[in-house]
Design a protein around this motif. Structure first.
Motif, mmCIF file in Angstrom:
data_model
loop_
_atom_site.group_PDB
_atom_site.id
_atom_site.type_symbol
_atom_site.label_atom_id
_atom_site.label_comp_id
_atom_site.label_asym_id
_atom_site.label_seq_id
_atom_site.Cartn_x
_atom_site.Cartn_y
_atom_site.Cartn_z
ATOM 1 N N THR A 130 0.842 -1.197 0.000
ATOM 2 C CA THR A 130 0.000 0.000 0.000
ATOM 3 C C THR A 130 0.878 1.248 0.000
ATOM 4 O O THR A 130 1.795 1.374 0.814
ATOM 5 C CB THR A 130 -0.919 0.023 1.247
ATOM 6 O OG1 THR A 130 -1.737 -1.149 1.242
ATOM 7 C CG2 THR A 130 -1.814 1.249 1.216
ATOM 8 N N GLU A 132 0.593 5.344 0.294
ATOM 9 C CA GLU A 132 -0.360 6.363 0.728
ATOM 10 C C GLU A 132 0.250 7.751 0.595
ATOM 11 O O GLU A 132 1.343 8.011 1.095
ATOM 12 C CB GLU A 132 -0.797 6.108 2.169
ATOM 13 C CG GLU A 132 -1.958 6.989 2.602
ATOM 14 C CD GLU A 132 -2.571 6.539 3.916
ATOM 15 O OE1 GLU A 132 -3.527 7.193 4.370
ATOM 16 O OE2 GLU A 132 -2.083 5.533 4.484
ATOM 17 N N PHE A 133 -0.488 8.610 -0.103
ATOM 18 C CA PHE A 133 -0.077 9.994 -0.293
ATOM 19 C C PHE A 133 -1.204 10.899 0.194
ATOM 20 O O PHE A 133 -2.281 10.432 0.570
ATOM 21 C CB PHE A 133 0.210 10.263 -1.775
ATOM 22 C CG PHE A 133 1.306 9.398 -2.334
ATOM 23 C CD1 PHE A 133 2.621 9.807 -2.316
ATOM 24 C CD2 PHE A 133 1.002 8.156 -2.879
ATOM 25 C CE1 PHE A 133 3.629 8.998 -2.820
ATOM 26 C CE2 PHE A 133 1.999 7.333 -3.383
ATOM 27 C CZ PHE A 133 3.320 7.759 -3.357
ATOM 28 N N GLU A 134 -0.952 12.189 0.186
ATOM 29 C CA GLU A 134 -1.982 13.140 0.613
ATOM 30 C C GLU A 134 -3.133 13.118 -0.386
ATOM 31 O O GLU A 134 -3.002 13.600 -1.502
ATOM 32 C CB GLU A 134 -1.385 14.539 0.742
ATOM 33 C CG GLU A 134 -0.355 14.651 1.859
ATOM 34 C CD GLU A 134 0.159 16.073 2.042
ATOM 35 O OE1 GLU A 134 -0.108 16.916 1.173
ATOM 36 O OE2 GLU A 134 0.840 16.323 3.057
ATOM 37 N N LEU A 137 -4.633 6.884 -2.124
ATOM 38 C CA LEU A 137 -4.233 5.594 -1.570
ATOM 39 C C LEU A 137 -4.164 4.585 -2.708
ATOM 40 O O LEU A 137 -5.140 4.398 -3.444
ATOM 41 C CB LEU A 137 -5.236 5.132 -0.509
ATOM 42 C CG LEU A 137 -4.963 3.765 0.132
ATOM 43 C CD1 LEU A 137 -3.676 3.811 0.943
ATOM 44 C CD2 LEU A 137 -6.137 3.356 1.024
ATOM 45 N N ASP A 139 -3.425 0.633 -3.580
ATOM 46 C CA ASP A 139 -3.295 -0.718 -3.036
ATOM 47 C C ASP A 139 -2.854 -1.636 -4.170
ATOM 48 O O ASP A 139 -3.641 -1.984 -5.052
ATOM 49 C CB ASP A 139 -4.631 -1.185 -2.451
ATOM 50 C CG ASP A 139 -4.501 -2.503 -1.692
ATOM 51 O OD1 ASP A 139 -3.648 -3.332 -2.087
ATOM 52 O OD2 ASP A 139 -5.251 -2.720 -0.734
ATOM 53 N N ARG A 147 -9.193 8.028 -4.204
ATOM 54 C CA ARG A 147 -8.842 9.444 -4.280
ATOM 55 C C ARG A 147 -9.781 10.224 -3.373
ATOM 56 O O ARG A 147 -10.988 10.243 -3.563
ATOM 57 C CB ARG A 147 -9.003 9.939 -5.725
ATOM 58 C CG ARG A 147 -8.674 11.416 -5.936
ATOM 59 C CD ARG A 147 -9.514 11.960 -7.087
ATOM 60 N NE ARG A 147 -10.933 11.868 -6.790
ATOM 61 C CZ ARG A 147 -11.848 11.383 -7.625
ATOM 62 N NH1 ARG A 147 -11.507 10.928 -8.808
ATOM 63 N NH2 ARG A 147 -13.113 11.346 -7.271
ATOM 64 N N GLN A 148 -9.204 10.824 -2.324
ATOM 65 C CA GLN A 148 -9.971 11.612 -1.359
ATOM 66 C C GLN A 148 -11.205 10.848 -0.872
ATOM 67 O O GLN A 148 -12.305 11.376 -0.804
ATOM 68 C CB GLN A 148 -10.379 12.956 -1.984
ATOM 69 C CG GLN A 148 -9.177 13.831 -2.313
ATOM 70 C CD GLN A 148 -9.557 15.159 -2.935
ATOM 71 O OE1 GLN A 148 -10.605 15.283 -3.572
ATOM 72 N NE2 GLN A 148 -8.717 16.163 -2.771
ATOM 73 N N ARG A 225 3.987 12.095 0.465
ATOM 74 C CA ARG A 225 3.503 10.932 1.200
ATOM 75 C C ARG A 225 2.683 11.372 2.401
ATOM 76 O O ARG A 225 2.949 12.406 3.017
ATOM 77 C CB ARG A 225 4.676 10.064 1.665
ATOM 78 C CG ARG A 225 5.390 9.356 0.518
ATOM 79 C CD ARG A 225 6.325 8.298 1.071
ATOM 80 N NE ARG A 225 7.046 7.609 0.012
ATOM 81 C CZ ARG A 225 6.582 6.561 -0.665
ATOM 82 N NH1 ARG A 225 5.370 6.098 -0.384
ATOM 83 N NH2 ARG A 225 7.307 5.982 -1.594
ATOM 84 N N ALA A 226 1.676 10.586 2.744
ATOM 85 C CA ALA A 226 0.832 10.906 3.894
ATOM 86 C C ALA A 226 1.643 10.777 5.170
ATOM 87 O O ALA A 226 2.496 9.892 5.308
ATOM 88 C CB ALA A 226 -0.370 9.977 3.936
#
Length: 236
Positions: A130, A132-134, A137, A139, A147-148, A225-226
């Motif tokens: 996985t 994960e970015f701002e 996501l 997978d 997306r959001q 990245r988140a």
């Protein structure tokens, strides 16, 4: 010896190619109709397939789509047409390479060898399942994108392109790099196909501004990245 299935309605094409392929330890089996080719594939034992686009019963694109539903067999497509959109369609359907007719047998063999080698090659450094970015996501195991908070439907090629960029955010991938890494294509293929896939992907990921274009260089993922979840106070 690798077994290759050729599906082409030109009865004169198979015999000389069969003899030529033997020089490179490739066994060629020729089917002149899609129904015959699919029956042979169902019986198993093939390492790759070569599909003509102009076929009776169904065209090569539909045949490619049918084969892709059944598995991940490497596919090289042949066509007398060389338009960019044909190549885009081939990419979208999952073809591994695309060679316009007329072609040199040695080039076809080289492309097959490249496709087979890439499928056998071990993976590079391990990538998290996985990413994960701002606002995004990805997978890899489920081949899904959120997306959001909203699931986004992507084609196989769109997902592969996004995942390629996301594995190394900020790194610039040239169009040729993308073709080579996604489908085993050589650099001389029309790179306009990449631009079209990027454009479609951008629209699906709006309002996020995910993919950055660097003029005369290529594309990169422009998201951060988140941040990891905060650790509650009092806990290690």
């Amino acid at each position: 010896m690798h077994r290759i299935l050729l599906i082409d309605d030109d009865e004169q094409l198979g015999p000389p190619l069969k003899v030529y392929f033997q020089r490179f330890e490739l066994e060629l089996v020729h089917a002149t109709r899609p129904s015959e080719g699919l029956a042979r594939l169902e019986a198993g034992g093939f390492d790759a397939a070569i599909l003509d686009v102009m076929l009776p019963e169904m065209d090569g694109f539909e045949l490619c789509r049918t084969i892709r539903r059944q598995g991940d067999l490497p596919i090289v497509m042949l066509t007398a047409r060389g338009e960019v959109m044909d190549r885009v369609v081939g990419l979208e359907l999952g073809a591994d390479d695309y060679l316009p007719k007329p072609f040199e047998p040695r080039e076809l063999v080289a492309r097959l060898q490249t496709v087979l080698r890439r499928r056998r090659a071990p993976g590079a450094a391990e990538v998290p399942a996985t990413l994960e970015f701002e606002g995004l996501l990805i997978d890899a195991a489920r081949r899904s994108v959120v997306r959001q908070g909203v699931a986004v439907e992507l084609t196989g090629t769109e997902f592969d392109l996004l995942h390629l960029l996301a594995r190394e955010p900020g790194k610039v991938f040239s169009r040729d790099d993308i073709l080579n890494q996604l489908r085993g294509h050589e650099a001389e293929l029309y790179t306009r196909a990449v631009d079209i896939v990027v454009s479609r992907l951008r629209k699906k990921l709006e309002p996020l501004d995910c993919i950055k274009t660097l003029r005369n260089a290529g594309y990169s993922l422009a998201l951060r990245r988140a941040a990891p979840p905060a650790t509650p106070q009092g806990q290690p």
